[in-house]
Design a protein around this motif. Structure first.
Motif, short mmCIF file in Angstrom:
data_model
loop_
_atom_site.label_atom_id
_atom_site.label_comp_id
_atom_site.label_asym_id
_atom_site.label_seq_id
_atom_site.Cartn_x
_atom_site.Cartn_y
_atom_site.Cartn_z
N ALA A 116 0.59 -1.41 -0.10
CA ALA A 116 0.10 0.13 0.03
C ALA A 116 0.80 1.37 0.31
CB ALA A 116 -0.91 -0.05 0.99
N MET A 133 2.42 1.67 -3.39
CA MET A 133 1.32 2.04 -4.51
C MET A 133 0.94 3.58 -4.44
SD MET A 133 -0.65 1.60 -7.13
CE MET A 133 -0.40 -0.33 -7.14
N LEU A 143 -9.60 7.09 -7.98
CA LEU A 143 -8.97 5.90 -7.53
C LEU A 143 -10.23 4.61 -7.87
CD1 LEU A 143 -7.79 6.50 -3.79
CD2 LEU A 143 -6.31 5.66 -6.00
N TYR A 198 -8.56 3.63 -11.30
CA TYR A 198 -7.43 2.38 -10.97
C TYR A 198 -7.91 1.47 -10.34
CZ TYR A 198 -4.26 6.40 -11.95
OH TYR A 198 -3.38 7.35 -12.74
N LEU A 251 -9.22 1.08 -7.40
CA LEU A 251 -8.64 0.91 -5.96
C LEU A 251 -9.46 1.37 -5.02
CD1 LEU A 251 -4.78 2.15 -6.85
CD2 LEU A 251 -5.59 -0.20 -6.15
N ILE A 262 -5.24 3.95 0.73
CA ILE A 262 -4.43 4.63 -0.33
C ILE A 262 -4.66 6.19 0.03
CG2 ILE A 262 -4.30 5.03 -2.83
CD1 ILE A 262 -3.51 2.31 -1.94
#
Length: 310
Positions: A19, A22, A206, A210, A212, A217
């Motif tokens: 994490a 990223m 996000l 992505y 995610l 994040i």
């Protein structure tokens, strides 16, 4: 440490490290300076010929170069000033979009020039010819614009009338600037497709670009932002700044915007108690409202100015 605890701890550590990795990578993608203008989205490439015609106009028209912090290479900011021979005592400051520069706003500059305005086109921090390592999404830029306003008043006099205009990140920049204590010469604001807050925009991207999750994040990126830029993502809010705005403001947004969702236009509109208008260009994507129908765009801007910029 017993074997069972070790078995649990090692995967958690790996997830945590992943994490952090990223989050650092995404921070660099989003915030780190790039020294080129990325290619426009596929839906707007059909406007390329028109775009470069505006760029040719900008490159050929006489203009001066202005500076902030000219003698400090780490803080130097650069802008182009285009004086209008009509000299109607009014200037527009045009704020560019994310990873753009002053040249990419040539179409808006020409439109306002035809409306009788002097034009000031800054390069924001970490964009174009201005210094800076990191893009700050308008939050620190808004303070620089106060100094650009002061330069305009110093050059053109106390009677100059000033309009603030921006698109995308530039739209959010002038929205955030609206909450500051501005000189009386600033008469109105036009914000095209600005986001409601950088945190909300980041979380949206996000999920949608992505795929995610928000956690962990977003908090990790926010911590990195605090370390490198001096603020948390929660600090950067157009809606909170607009609550303090007292200038008339026109919000413009594409109805098919999938980069800054149109609901943010309604959030921004609802936030201010100042005289306000909202124009949703139904079939336009992100930052496409001008290109979708330039004549109509100019007409709507002129109508707003006729009411609130006198």
């Amino acid at each position: 440490m017993n074997k069972r605890l070790l078995t649990l701890t090692l995967p958690l550590a790996a997830v945590s490290a992943g994490a952090v990795y990223m989050s650092n990578k995404l921070f660099n993608v989003a915030f780190k300076r790039v020294n080129y203008v990325p290619e426009t989205s596929a839906d707007k490439q059909k406007y390329a010929d028109e775009y470069y015609a505006y760029v040719d106009w900008y490159r050929q028209i006489p203009h001066d170069t202005w500076y902030l912090n000219e003698n400090d290479p780490d803080k130097k900011l650069v802008a182009s000033y285009i004086p209008n021979p009509a000299d109607q005592g009014k200037t527009v400051i045009i704020s560019h979009g994310y990873k753009g520069n002053r040249e990419t706003m040539a179409n808006y500059a020409k439109m306002f020039y035809e409306l009788g305005f002097n034009i000031l086109l800054p390069d924001d921090r970490a964009h174009g010819d201005s210094a800076g390592k990191y893009i700050n999404f308008g939050w620190l830029d808004r303070l620089d614009y106060i100094h650009w306003i002061e330069q305009i008043i110093g050059k053109n006099g106390e009677d100059e009338k000033i309009l603030l205009f921006g698109v995308s990140m530039g739209g959010a920049t002038v929205e955030m600037l609206s909450g500051e204590k501005l000189p009386s010469q600033v008469k109105a604001i036009i914000a095209d497709c600005g986001y409601a807050s950088i945190r909300e925009e980041l979380v949206y991207l996000l999920h949608n670009q992505y795929h995610l999750p928000e956690y962990p994040i977003e908090p990790l990126i926010s911590t990195i932002t605090k370390q490198r830029l001096g603020y948390y993502l929660n600090d950067v809010s157009s809606t909170e700044q607009l609550k303090k705005n007292r200038r008339p403001i026109l919000f413009i947004h594409g109805g098919k915007d999938t980069y800054v969702p149109v609901k943010m236009a309604y959030e921004n509109y609802a936030s201010t108690k100042a005289p306000k208008q909202l124009w949703i260009v139904r079939n336009a994507s992100h930052a496409e409202s001008f290109w979708y129908n330039p004549a109509n765009y100019k007409h709507r801007v002129s109508e707003f100015l006729g009411t609130y910029f006198k």
